[in-house]
Design an enzyme around this catalytic site. Sequence first.
Site, PDB file in Angstrom:
ATOM      1  N   LYS A 132     -11.156  -2.946  11.838  1.00 56.77           N
ATOM      2  CA  LYS A 132      -9.995  -2.567  12.653  1.00 56.77           C
ATOM      3  C   LYS A 132     -10.086  -3.177  14.050  1.00 56.77           C
ATOM      4  O   LYS A 132      -9.093  -3.630  14.609  1.00 56.77           O
ATOM      5  CB  LYS A 132      -9.872  -1.033  12.720  1.00 56.77           C
ATOM      6  CG  LYS A 132      -9.431  -0.396  11.406  1.00 56.77           C
ATOM      7  CD  LYS A 132      -8.036  -0.861  10.985  1.00 56.77           C
ATOM      8  CE  LYS A 132      -7.557  -0.262   9.689  1.00 56.77           C
ATOM      9  NZ  LYS A 132      -6.274  -0.813   9.237  1.00 56.77           N
ATOM     10  N   ASP A 139       2.325  -1.952  -4.347  1.00 56.76           N
ATOM     11  CA  ASP A 139       0.903  -1.598  -4.347  1.00 56.76           C
ATOM     12  C   ASP A 139       0.218  -2.420  -5.428  1.00 56.76           C
ATOM     13  O   ASP A 139       0.881  -3.133  -6.190  1.00 56.76           O
ATOM     14  CB  ASP A 139       0.710  -0.085  -4.574  1.00 56.76           C
ATOM     15  CG  ASP A 139      -0.509   0.437  -3.813  1.00 56.76           C
ATOM     16  OD1 ASP A 139      -1.606  -0.133  -3.998  1.00 56.76           O
ATOM     17  OD2 ASP A 139      -0.380   1.398  -3.040  1.00 56.76           O
ATOM     18  N   ILE A 140      -1.097  -2.270  -5.513  1.00 57.09           N
ATOM     19  CA  ILE A 140      -1.880  -3.039  -6.482  1.00 57.09           C
ATOM     20  C   ILE A 140      -1.760  -2.445  -7.897  1.00 57.09           C
ATOM     21  O   ILE A 140      -2.044  -3.102  -8.885  1.00 57.09           O
ATOM     22  CB  ILE A 140      -3.371  -3.106  -6.030  1.00 57.09           C
ATOM     23  CG1 ILE A 140      -4.255  -3.970  -6.911  1.00 57.09           C
ATOM     24  CG2 ILE A 140      -3.991  -1.733  -5.916  1.00 57.09           C
ATOM     25  CD1 ILE A 140      -4.356  -5.367  -6.435  1.00 57.09           C
ATOM     26  N   ASP A 178      -0.650  -7.738  -4.761  1.00 56.96           N
ATOM     27  CA  ASP A 178      -2.074  -7.718  -4.419  1.00 56.96           C
ATOM     28  C   ASP A 178      -2.204  -8.162  -2.961  1.00 56.96           C
ATOM     29  O   ASP A 178      -1.989  -9.336  -2.640  1.00 56.96           O
ATOM     30  CB  ASP A 178      -2.841  -8.668  -5.354  1.00 56.96           C
ATOM     31  CG  ASP A 178      -4.325  -8.729  -5.024  1.00 56.96           C
ATOM     32  OD1 ASP A 178      -4.745  -8.101  -4.015  1.00 56.96           O
ATOM     33  OD2 ASP A 178      -5.065  -9.404  -5.766  1.00 56.96           O
ATOM     34  N   ILE A 182      -5.074  11.767   9.592  1.00 55.68           N
ATOM     35  CA  ILE A 182      -3.691  12.173   9.297  1.00 55.68           C
ATOM     36  C   ILE A 182      -3.686  13.269   8.220  1.00 55.68           C
ATOM     37  O   ILE A 182      -4.291  13.102   7.153  1.00 55.68           O
ATOM     38  CB  ILE A 182      -2.839  10.967   8.830  1.00 55.68           C
ATOM     39  CG1 ILE A 182      -2.918   9.806   9.834  1.00 55.68           C
ATOM     40  CG2 ILE A 182      -1.392  11.392   8.607  1.00 55.68           C
ATOM     41  CD1 ILE A 182      -2.337  10.045  11.190  1.00 55.68           C
ATOM     42  N   GLY A 184       0.841  -1.209   0.000  1.00 54.09           N
ATOM     43  CA  GLY A 184       0.000   0.000   0.000  1.00 54.09           C
ATOM     44  C   GLY A 184       0.870   1.251   0.000  1.00 54.09           C
ATOM     45  O   GLY A 184       0.522   2.276   0.587  1.00 54.09           O
ATOM     46  N   GLY A 241      -0.322   4.978  -1.232  1.00 62.76           N
ATOM     47  CA  GLY A 241      -1.343   5.746  -0.515  1.00 62.76           C
ATOM     48  C   GLY A 241      -0.765   6.896   0.296  1.00 62.76           C
ATOM     49  O   GLY A 241       0.446   7.135   0.306  1.00 62.76           O
ATOM     50  N   GLN A 242      -1.665   7.584   1.002  1.00 65.01           N
ATOM     51  CA  GLN A 242      -1.266   8.804   1.728  1.00 65.01           C
ATOM     52  C   GLN A 242      -0.158   8.525   2.751  1.00 65.01           C
ATOM     53  O   GLN A 242       0.866   9.208   2.751  1.00 65.01           O
ATOM     54  CB  GLN A 242      -2.489   9.400   2.456  1.00 65.01           C
ATOM     55  CG  GLN A 242      -2.192  10.742   3.112  1.00 65.01           C
ATOM     56  CD  GLN A 242      -3.137  11.082   4.280  1.00 65.01           C
ATOM     57  OE1 GLN A 242      -3.863  10.218   4.772  1.00 65.01           O
ATOM     58  NE2 GLN A 242      -3.107  12.318   4.717  1.00 65.01           N
ATOM     59  N   TYR A 290     -15.441  -0.246   8.368  1.00 65.53           N
ATOM     60  CA  TYR A 290     -14.013   0.000   8.573  1.00 65.53           C
ATOM     61  C   TYR A 290     -13.651  -0.193  10.050  1.00 65.53           C
ATOM     62  O   TYR A 290     -12.684  -0.891  10.386  1.00 65.53           O
ATOM     63  CB  TYR A 290     -13.711   1.426   8.115  1.00 65.53           C
ATOM     64  CG  TYR A 290     -12.320   1.931   8.388  1.00 65.53           C
ATOM     65  CD1 TYR A 290     -11.198   1.338   7.823  1.00 65.53           C
ATOM     66  CD2 TYR A 290     -12.129   3.063   9.194  1.00 65.53           C
ATOM     67  CE1 TYR A 290      -9.924   1.844   8.058  1.00 65.53           C
ATOM     68  CE2 TYR A 290     -10.866   3.578   9.428  1.00 65.53           C
ATOM     69  CZ  TYR A 290      -9.764   2.970   8.861  1.00 65.53           C
ATOM     70  OH  TYR A 290      -8.517   3.474   9.095  1.00 65.53           O
TER      71      TYR A 290
HETATM   72  C1  AKB Z   1     -10.831   7.721   8.139  1.00 62.23           C
HETATM   73  O1  AKB Z   1     -11.301   8.862   8.239  1.00 62.23           O
HETATM   74  O2  AKB Z   1     -11.484   6.737   7.782  1.00 62.23           O
HETATM   75  C2  AKB Z   1      -9.373   7.503   8.523  1.00 62.23           C
HETATM   76  C3  AKB Z   1      -9.222   7.071   9.941  1.00 62.23           C
HETATM   77  C4  AKB Z   1      -9.571   7.979  11.052  1.00 62.23           C
HETATM   78  O3  AKB Z   1      -8.796   5.972  10.176  1.00 62.23           O
HETATM   79  N1  AKB Z   1      -8.629   8.708   8.294  1.00 62.23           N
END
Ligand code: AKB
Length: 316
Positions: A147, A35-36, A53, A173, A9, A12-13, A143
């Site tokens: 996590k 990365d992919i 991948d 971030i 990855g 990414g940012q 998400y």
């Molecule tokens: C998001 O906004 O989904 C991310 C995070 C807080 O993990 N930046």
Amino acid sequence: MAEKILIIGACGQIGSELTYKLRSIHGNDNVIASDINYSNLDVVNSGIFEIVDAQDYGSILLCVEKHRIDTIYLMAAMLSATGEKYPMKAWDLNMSSLFHVLNLAKAKFISKIFWPSSIAVYGPTTPKDHTPQHTIMEPSTVYGITKQVGERWCEYYFDKYDVDVRSMRYPGIISWKTMPGGGTTDYAVEIYHKAITDGHYESFLSEETELPMMFMDDAIDATIQIMNAPAEQLSIRSSYNLAAISFTPKDIAEEIQKHIQDFKITYKPDFRQDIADTWPRSIDDSVAQKDWNWTPKFDLTKMTDEMLTELGKKYA
Ligand code: AKB
């Protein structure tokens, strides 16, 4: 033999900046970016780059064996806002990539893992101010669920299989090099770009929505610090709370107005407001401070100075 690092990855940012920083520490040849796709040519052209991948165990293993990788930073993930649009894709990507990397360590192909968690592990029933390390966690986004579950698996692999996996709960971030994608905290990056290019920003979060945030340099320092910490100092093998600054869209707009007097902000909350409303306003990271001496360097003023200076050069 020098430690060999793979970043999954890397376009990414956060992955991109981690790649540059780790290369400056370990040398270009010891840090493999992957990365992919080739979506970030600055990263692709900055050193060794492989297409990997993250959802394919064989694809990661091939790269690990080819470059004799010791340590993986798994930065590929689908974030909160995109995850709500594609729940099953978010679940598949975020969980399968983590399992692949944990299983590579269990099978002794690699010896160390960094995997970021997020403030998204918290939910509407979590205490919102100075959220403690151990507290109620009932995330209501896909998400956040990935996590939280991921954290449990990290601790499980550490306890049962002695896998050296290290993790922290990133807040939003903020950075100027690479845009974030698909997060709820992305407004805090977009606002600086729009302040310079348009003099106006329409915020998708309401003016009083306070969230935990952090400047990229601090996030990268924290990541490197936890990876360098002696294993016996780490009391948390799920994921550490991490904090720097908390602010609202109104606070950041007022800070920008100190540099760009006629900057205007308007508010049009969308579905991301519902996500933000379930997250903490501020985080208690005293365990990270105690275990590996974590302390941030950037406040809102210093970060705004740097963002506007660097983006000013970029758009000049
Ligand atoms: C998001 O906004 O989904 C991310 C995070 C807080 O993990 N930046």
